[in-house]
Scaffold this motif. Sequence first.
Motif, PDB file in Angstrom:
ATOM      1  N   SER A  81       0.822  -1.205   0.000  1.00 18.82           N
ATOM      2  CA  SER A  81       0.000   0.000   0.000  1.00 18.82           C
ATOM      3  C   SER A  81       0.862   1.265   0.000  1.00 18.82           C
ATOM      4  O   SER A  81       0.371   2.337  -0.276  1.00 18.82           O
ATOM      5  N   GLN A  82       2.151   1.144   0.303  1.00 15.80           N
ATOM      6  CA  GLN A  82       3.046   2.286   0.264  1.00 15.80           C
ATOM      7  C   GLN A  82       3.380   2.700  -1.174  1.00 15.80           C
ATOM      8  O   GLN A  82       3.835   3.799  -1.407  1.00 15.80           O
ATOM      9  N   VAL A  83       3.213   1.783  -2.124  1.00 16.24           N
ATOM     10  CA  VAL A  83       3.556   2.061  -3.510  1.00 16.24           C
ATOM     11  C   VAL A  83       2.431   2.847  -4.167  1.00 16.24           C
ATOM     12  O   VAL A  83       1.265   2.466  -4.087  1.00 16.24           O
ATOM     13  N   SER A  84       2.806   3.954  -4.807  1.00 21.14           N
ATOM     14  CA  SER A  84       1.819   4.732  -5.549  1.00 21.14           C
ATOM     15  C   SER A  84       2.392   5.035  -6.936  1.00 21.14           C
ATOM     16  O   SER A  84       3.601   5.047  -7.139  1.00 21.14           O
ATOM     17  N   VAL A  85       1.484   5.265  -7.876  1.00 24.97           N
ATOM     18  CA  VAL A  85       1.865   5.562  -9.257  1.00 24.97           C
ATOM     19  C   VAL A  85       1.264   6.914  -9.613  1.00 24.97           C
ATOM     20  O   VAL A  85       0.081   7.150  -9.382  1.00 24.97           O
ATOM     21  N   ARG A  86       2.102   7.772 -10.167  1.00 26.25           N
ATOM     22  CA  ARG A  86       1.609   9.088 -10.579  1.00 26.25           C
ATOM     23  C   ARG A  86       2.068   9.405 -11.990  1.00 26.25           C
ATOM     24  O   ARG A  86       3.133   8.968 -12.419  1.00 26.25           O
ATOM     25  N   VAL A  87       1.236  10.141 -12.706  1.00 24.80           N
ATOM     26  CA  VAL A  87       1.567  10.611 -14.047  1.00 24.80           C
ATOM     27  C   VAL A  87       2.461  11.837 -13.889  1.00 24.80           C
ATOM     28  O   VAL A  87       2.164  12.733 -13.083  1.00 24.80           O
ATOM     29  N   VAL A  88       3.558  11.844 -14.661  1.00 21.25           N
ATOM     30  CA  VAL A  88       4.527  12.937 -14.570  1.00 21.25           C
ATOM     31  C   VAL A  88       4.984  13.335 -15.975  1.00 21.25           C
ATOM     32  O   VAL A  88       4.878  12.542 -16.909  1.00 21.25           O
ATOM     33  N   PRO A  89       5.528  14.546 -16.115  1.00 24.07           N
ATOM     34  CA  PRO A  89       6.185  14.885 -17.381  1.00 24.07           C
ATOM     35  C   PRO A  89       7.402  13.976 -17.569  1.00 24.07           C
ATOM     36  O   PRO A  89       8.147  13.725 -16.616  1.00 24.07           O
ATOM     37  N   ALA A  90       7.611  13.510 -18.777  1.00 19.42           N
ATOM     38  CA  ALA A  90       8.696  12.557 -19.038  1.00 19.42           C
ATOM     39  C   ALA A  90      10.071  13.203 -19.057  1.00 19.42           C
ATOM     40  O   ALA A  90      11.071  12.504 -19.169  1.00 19.42           O
ATOM     41  N   ASP A  91      10.141  14.526 -18.911  1.00 15.28           N
ATOM     42  CA  ASP A  91      11.443  15.191 -18.920  1.00 15.28           C
ATOM     43  C   ASP A  91      11.917  15.609 -17.525  1.00 15.28           C
ATOM     44  O   ASP A  91      12.855  16.388 -17.392  1.00 15.28           O
ATOM     45  N   LEU A  92      11.312  15.045 -16.475  1.00 14.06           N
ATOM     46  CA  LEU A  92      11.748  15.346 -15.114  1.00 14.06           C
ATOM     47  C   LEU A  92      13.093  14.684 -14.809  1.00 14.06           C
ATOM     48  O   LEU A  92      13.388  13.598 -15.329  1.00 14.06           O
ATOM     49  N   PRO A  93      13.905  15.280 -13.943  1.00 17.50           N
ATOM     50  CA  PRO A  93      15.174  14.659 -13.556  1.00 17.50           C
ATOM     51  C   PRO A  93      15.012  13.250 -12.972  1.00 17.50           C
ATOM     52  O   PRO A  93      15.840  12.378 -13.231  1.00 17.50           O
ATOM     53  N   GLU A  94      13.943  12.994 -12.205  1.00 17.97           N
ATOM     54  CA  GLU A  94      13.758  11.652 -11.635  1.00 17.97           C
ATOM     55  C   GLU A  94      13.479  10.624 -12.737  1.00 17.97           C
ATOM     56  O   GLU A  94      13.880   9.468 -12.616  1.00 17.97           O
ATOM     57  N   VAL A  95      12.827  11.041 -13.812  1.00 19.37           N
ATOM     58  CA  VAL A  95      12.605  10.148 -14.950  1.00 19.37           C
ATOM     59  C   VAL A  95      13.933   9.851 -15.629  1.00 19.37           C
ATOM     60  O   VAL A  95      14.236   8.693 -15.949  1.00 19.37           O
ATOM     61  N   ASP A  96      14.747  10.888 -15.837  1.00 16.71           N
ATOM     62  CA  ASP A  96      16.069  10.674 -16.436  1.00 16.71           C
ATOM     63  C   ASP A  96      16.882   9.680 -15.613  1.00 16.71           C
ATOM     64  O   ASP A  96      17.534   8.800 -16.168  1.00 16.71           O
ATOM     65  N   ALA A  97      16.858   9.830 -14.298  1.00 19.16           N
ATOM     66  CA  ALA A  97      17.627   8.928 -13.429  1.00 19.16           C
ATOM     67  C   ALA A  97      17.120   7.490 -13.545  1.00 19.16           C
ATOM     68  O   ALA A  97      17.919   6.547 -13.628  1.00 19.16           O
ATOM     69  N   LEU A  98      15.802   7.305 -13.557  1.00 25.95           N
ATOM     70  CA  LEU A  98      15.243   5.955 -13.687  1.00 25.95           C
ATOM     71  C   LEU A  98      15.563   5.360 -15.058  1.00 25.95           C
ATOM     72  O   LEU A  98      15.934   4.182 -15.154  1.00 25.95           O
ATOM     73  N   LEU A  99      15.426   6.156 -16.113  1.00 28.82           N
ATOM     74  CA  LEU A  99      15.710   5.638 -17.456  1.00 28.82           C
ATOM     75  C   LEU A  99      17.199   5.316 -17.622  1.00 28.82           C
ATOM     76  O   LEU A  99      17.548   4.329 -18.289  1.00 28.82           O
ATOM     77  N   ASP A 100      18.078   6.099 -16.996  1.00 26.48           N
ATOM     78  CA  ASP A 100      19.507   5.776 -17.038  1.00 26.48           C
ATOM     79  C   ASP A 100      19.769   4.434 -16.345  1.00 26.48           C
ATOM     80  O   ASP A 100      20.528   3.607 -16.853  1.00 26.48           O
TER      81      ASP A 100
END
Length: 165
Positions: free
Chosen positions: A6-25
Amino acid sequence: MSDDRSQVSVRVVPADLPEVDALLDRYLDEREATFPSAQGNYSRKRTPAAEFVPPNGVFVVATDGPVAVGCGGLRRIADDGDDVRFEVKHVFVTPEGRGRGVATAMMDVLETAAADFGATSIVLDTNDSLVAAGAMYRGRGYERVPAFNDNPNATAWYRKPVRRP
């Protein structure tokens, strides 16, 4: 990491956020390191962030509290006749997030978005070396189809019709 899903949540975000870059790397680094050598070199191709903008796409990040543990995207691709197709891209769960339903939660959001955007089917490609991913996709109703793109990293292509409520 908490063992409570229940701690896991999913949110829609812009794909150019730094956290997205870090995950994609992290995703690309892991795929490159584990890519089957018999298939040659891994192609580190990232889909442009602009392709994940509504109504033609969306990008999601899964978190466990403040920690990002997964990501994935959905983008519209060329229709196949009357079939309005959206493609799932870059689904990744960090080692810390695996086995906790993170990928399932992200796929739920991506599939709902596809239906909301008018998709009649959702397609994706993967590599047969990703056994757990293939099993999850088949368990969600995806069926193997002929290649619909020329992704050099892929060995398996899947399609799932979108069911309207």
